[in-house]
Scaffold this motif. Structure first.
Motif, PDB file in Angstrom:
ATOM      1  N   PRO A 113       0.812  -1.228   0.000  1.00  0.00           N
ATOM      2  CA  PRO A 113       0.000   0.000   0.000  1.00  0.00           C
ATOM      3  C   PRO A 113       0.845   1.276   0.000  1.00  0.00           C
ATOM      4  O   PRO A 113       0.381   2.316  -0.472  1.00  0.00           O
ATOM      5  N   ALA A 114       2.067   1.196   0.515  1.00  0.00           N
ATOM      6  CA  ALA A 114       2.920   2.386   0.573  1.00  0.00           C
ATOM      7  C   ALA A 114       3.240   2.915  -0.822  1.00  0.00           C
ATOM      8  O   ALA A 114       3.441   4.121  -1.008  1.00  0.00           O
ATOM      9  N   ILE A 115       3.307   2.022  -1.809  1.00  0.00           N
ATOM     10  CA  ILE A 115       3.596   2.449  -3.179  1.00  0.00           C
ATOM     11  C   ILE A 115       2.451   3.307  -3.699  1.00  0.00           C
ATOM     12  O   ILE A 115       2.659   4.410  -4.218  1.00  0.00           O
ATOM     13  N   ALA A 116       1.226   2.815  -3.561  1.00  0.00           N
ATOM     14  CA  ALA A 116       0.060   3.578  -4.021  1.00  0.00           C
ATOM     15  C   ALA A 116      -0.075   4.883  -3.249  1.00  0.00           C
ATOM     16  O   ALA A 116      -0.445   5.916  -3.826  1.00  0.00           O
ATOM     17  N   ASP A 117       0.218   4.858  -1.948  1.00  0.00           N
ATOM     18  CA  ASP A 117       0.132   6.079  -1.135  1.00  0.00           C
ATOM     19  C   ASP A 117       1.111   7.142  -1.653  1.00  0.00           C
ATOM     20  O   ASP A 117       0.759   8.327  -1.753  1.00  0.00           O
ATOM     21  N   ALA A 118       2.339   6.724  -1.975  1.00  0.00           N
ATOM     22  CA  ALA A 118       3.348   7.671  -2.473  1.00  0.00           C
ATOM     23  C   ALA A 118       2.946   8.236  -3.831  1.00  0.00           C
ATOM     24  O   ALA A 118       3.104   9.436  -4.093  1.00  0.00           O
ATOM     25  N   LEU A 119       2.407   7.379  -4.693  1.00  0.00           N
ATOM     26  CA  LEU A 119       1.957   7.837  -6.008  1.00  0.00           C
ATOM     27  C   LEU A 119       0.757   8.775  -5.872  1.00  0.00           C
ATOM     28  O   LEU A 119       0.652   9.776  -6.602  1.00  0.00           O
ATOM     29  N   ASP A 120      -0.142   8.468  -4.949  1.00  0.00           N
ATOM     30  CA  ASP A 120      -1.296   9.336  -4.715  1.00  0.00           C
ATOM     31  C   ASP A 120      -0.857  10.733  -4.265  1.00  0.00           C
ATOM     32  O   ASP A 120      -1.471  11.742  -4.637  1.00  0.00           O
ATOM     33  N   LYS A 121       0.216  10.787  -3.460  1.00  0.00           N
ATOM     34  CA  LYS A 121       0.730  12.087  -2.998  1.00  0.00           C
ATOM     35  C   LYS A 121       1.205  12.916  -4.192  1.00  0.00           C
ATOM     36  O   LYS A 121       0.875  14.113  -4.301  1.00  0.00           O
ATOM     37  N   SER A 122       1.976  12.309  -5.092  1.00  0.00           N
ATOM     38  CA  SER A 122       2.424  13.040  -6.282  1.00  0.00           C
ATOM     39  C   SER A 122       1.240  13.450  -7.148  1.00  0.00           C
ATOM     40  O   SER A 122       1.211  14.555  -7.708  1.00  0.00           O
ATOM     41  N   LEU A 123       0.243  12.568  -7.237  1.00  0.00           N
ATOM     42  CA  LEU A 123      -0.932  12.853  -8.060  1.00  0.00           C
ATOM     43  C   LEU A 123      -1.717  14.036  -7.504  1.00  0.00           C
ATOM     44  O   LEU A 123      -2.186  14.898  -8.268  1.00  0.00           O
ATOM     45  N   GLU A 124      -1.823  14.120  -6.193  1.00  0.00           N
ATOM     46  CA  GLU A 124      -2.517  15.257  -5.588  1.00  0.00           C
ATOM     47  C   GLU A 124      -1.724  16.550  -5.826  1.00  0.00           C
ATOM     48  O   GLU A 124      -2.310  17.612  -6.077  1.00  0.00           O
ATOM     49  N   ASP A 125      -0.395  16.454  -5.789  1.00  0.00           N
ATOM     50  CA  ASP A 125       0.439  17.622  -6.086  1.00  0.00           C
ATOM     51  C   ASP A 125       0.255  18.069  -7.537  1.00  0.00           C
ATOM     52  O   ASP A 125       0.256  19.275  -7.837  1.00  0.00           O
ATOM     53  N   ILE A 126       0.109  17.112  -8.449  1.00  0.00           N
ATOM     54  CA  ILE A 126      -0.134  17.435  -9.857  1.00  0.00           C
ATOM     55  C   ILE A 126      -1.467  18.174  -9.996  1.00  0.00           C
ATOM     56  O   ILE A 126      -1.552  19.213 -10.668  1.00  0.00           O
ATOM     57  N   ARG A 127      -2.501  17.647  -9.369  1.00  0.00           N
ATOM     58  CA  ARG A 127      -3.824  18.282  -9.443  1.00  0.00           C
ATOM     59  C   ARG A 127      -3.789  19.700  -8.869  1.00  0.00           C
ATOM     60  O   ARG A 127      -4.385  20.626  -9.430  1.00  0.00           O
ATOM     61  N   HIS A 128      -3.084  19.851  -7.734  1.00  0.00           N
ATOM     62  CA  HIS A 128      -2.974  21.183  -7.109  1.00  0.00           C
ATOM     63  C   HIS A 128      -2.270  22.146  -8.052  1.00  0.00           C
ATOM     64  O   HIS A 128      -2.699  23.309  -8.202  1.00  0.00           O
ATOM     65  N   SER A 129      -1.208  21.685  -8.708  1.00  0.00           N
ATOM     66  CA  SER A 129      -0.466  22.556  -9.633  1.00  0.00           C
ATOM     67  C   SER A 129      -1.337  22.948 -10.816  1.00  0.00           C
ATOM     68  O   SER A 129      -1.291  24.098 -11.281  1.00  0.00           O
ATOM     69  N   TYR A 130      -2.150  22.028 -11.295  1.00  0.00           N
ATOM     70  CA  TYR A 130      -3.083  22.368 -12.377  1.00  0.00           C
ATOM     71  C   TYR A 130      -4.064  23.442 -11.914  1.00  0.00           C
ATOM     72  O   TYR A 130      -4.332  24.408 -12.638  1.00  0.00           O
ATOM     73  N   ARG A 131      -4.592  23.275 -10.706  1.00  0.00           N
ATOM     74  CA  ARG A 131      -5.562  24.264 -10.200  1.00  0.00           C
ATOM     75  C   ARG A 131      -4.934  25.642 -10.078  1.00  0.00           C
ATOM     76  O   ARG A 131      -5.599  26.657 -10.310  1.00  0.00           O
ATOM     77  N   GLU A 132      -3.658  25.680  -9.725  1.00  0.00           N
ATOM     78  CA  GLU A 132      -2.945  26.950  -9.549  1.00  0.00           C
ATOM     79  C   GLU A 132      -2.353  27.473 -10.853  1.00  0.00           C
ATOM     80  O   GLU A 132      -1.665  28.489 -10.847  1.00  0.00           O
ATOM     81  N   LYS A 133      -2.605  26.758 -11.954  1.00  0.00           N
ATOM     82  CA  LYS A 133      -2.031  27.121 -13.261  1.00  0.00           C
ATOM     83  C   LYS A 133      -0.503  27.154 -13.217  1.00  0.00           C
ATOM     84  O   LYS A 133       0.147  27.930 -13.915  1.00  0.00           O
ATOM     85  N   ASP A 134       0.057  26.290 -12.391  1.00  0.00           N
ATOM     86  CA  ASP A 134       1.513  26.194 -12.210  1.00  0.00           C
ATOM     87  C   ASP A 134       2.032  25.055 -13.077  1.00  0.00           C
ATOM     88  O   ASP A 134       2.170  23.923 -12.629  1.00  0.00           O
ATOM     89  N   MET A 135       2.331  25.373 -14.338  1.00  0.00           N
ATOM     90  CA  MET A 135       2.738  24.319 -15.266  1.00  0.00           C
ATOM     91  C   MET A 135       4.114  23.747 -14.927  1.00  0.00           C
ATOM     92  O   MET A 135       4.361  22.548 -15.138  1.00  0.00           O
ATOM     93  N   ALA A 136       4.997  24.575 -14.383  1.00  0.00           N
ATOM     94  CA  ALA A 136       6.306  24.061 -13.948  1.00  0.00           C
ATOM     95  C   ALA A 136       6.116  23.046 -12.826  1.00  0.00           C
ATOM     96  O   ALA A 136       6.821  22.030 -12.757  1.00  0.00           O
ATOM     97  N   GLY A 137       5.153  23.316 -11.941  1.00  0.00           N
ATOM     98  CA  GLY A 137       4.847  22.378 -10.863  1.00  0.00           C
ATOM     99  C   GLY A 137       4.273  21.085 -11.396  1.00  0.00           C
ATOM    100  O   GLY A 137       4.597  19.997 -10.899  1.00  0.00           O
ATOM    101  N   VAL A 138       3.420  21.170 -12.423  1.00  0.00           N
ATOM    102  CA  VAL A 138       2.868  19.960 -13.039  1.00  0.00           C
ATOM    103  C   VAL A 138       3.999  19.088 -13.577  1.00  0.00           C
ATOM    104  O   VAL A 138       4.030  17.868 -13.353  1.00  0.00           O
ATOM    105  N   LEU A 139       4.937  19.715 -14.273  1.00  0.00           N
ATOM    106  CA  LEU A 139       6.067  18.959 -14.827  1.00  0.00           C
ATOM    107  C   LEU A 139       6.895  18.313 -13.723  1.00  0.00           C
ATOM    108  O   LEU A 139       7.258  17.137 -13.806  1.00  0.00           O
ATOM    109  N   ALA A 140       7.207  19.086 -12.678  1.00  0.00           N
ATOM    110  CA  ALA A 140       8.057  18.572 -11.599  1.00  0.00           C
ATOM    111  C   ALA A 140       7.390  17.416 -10.865  1.00  0.00           C
ATOM    112  O   ALA A 140       8.017  16.380 -10.597  1.00  0.00           O
TER     113      ALA A 140
END
Length: 231
Positions: A113-140
């Motif tokens: 489960p730790a693998i999915a949890d870590a991937l979910d964390k990055s995925l939430e960061d991607i979604r947040h960057s999209y909401r903030e229109k932070d394309m550099a953040g989406v890439l990172a």
């Protein structure tokens, strides 16, 4: 003298980034983010003024970016931002599909489960960057998602291959993430990868990874051919 003192006496201090490295980061970022567009001339004199560095540094930066495939040096024209090539893009996505599909399957087979949890964390960061229109953040954060995918199953050689292509991948990704609805479709496709990993479904994780790359490849080809506008 104690051991700590002995260690301090010979410790190599990590240097800060050099002016050349800082200039390289700035020009690379300007190309990936679209400040300099494919086909734009990169005039040494203008770059010296914009960056505030010497012509020697600018030349070194342009040579390095040429080795990464972001700059092309044309006879009688000089350095330009490289035009993205349909065939090269296709091959990059083929490599991504093969390696990311493999890594996703292996992650699912771990039943950790730790693998999915870590991937979910990055995925939430991607979604947040999209909401903030932070394309550099989406890439990172997208790069972080895939690094986790490979590192969690100790596939460092495979990640090394992908990492060698990171600059070109991000150049393509910087276009695809700006297309209509990609802020919704991209994370949703990645979420299916994570869901399959969490279920321990190796075949499902493999297919979800393949579907995501296939979708990104189709969008990139459409953008490169002018059939898909960038927002």
């Amino acid at each position: 003298m104690n051991d700590d003192a002995h260690g301090a006496a010979i410790r190599v201090e990590r240097p800060t980034k050099t002016l050349r490295e800082l200039a390289l980061d700035k020009v690379r970022e300007a190309i990936i983010n679209g400040y300099f567009r494919p086909g734009d001339r990169l005039v040494e004199r203008d770059l010296c003024a914009q960056l505030g560095v010497s012509r020697t540094i600018v030349r070194e930066v342009l040579r390095h970016l040429e080795s990464e495939g972001l700059v092309a040096n044309l006879p009688n024209k000089g350095p330009i931002v490289a035009q993205l090539n349909h065939d090269e893009a296709k091959q990059i996505y083929e490599i991504r599909a093969a390696l990311e599909g493999m890594a996703a399957r292996l992650c699912a087979e771990q039943n950790n489960p730790a693998i999915a949890d870590a991937l979910d964390k990055s995925l939430e960061d991607i979604r947040h960057s999209y909401r903030e229109k932070d394309m550099a953040g989406v890439l990172a954060h997208t790069s972080s998602f895939y690094q986790t995918l490979f590192s969690m199953v100790d596939r460092h050689v495979a990640w090394g291959v992908v990492n060698l292509l990171t600059v070109r991948i991000n150049h393509l990704r910087s276009m695809t993430i700006k297309t209509q609805n990609r802020d919704v479709q991209g994370p949703a496709q990645m979420a299916r990868i994570v869901d399959a990993i969490r279920r321990g479904d190796g075949d499902g994780a493999y297919q979800a990874a393949m579907d995501h790359v296939t979708s990104a490849s189709a969008i990139a080809q459409a953008v490169l051919s002018g059939r898909q506008p960038i927002d």
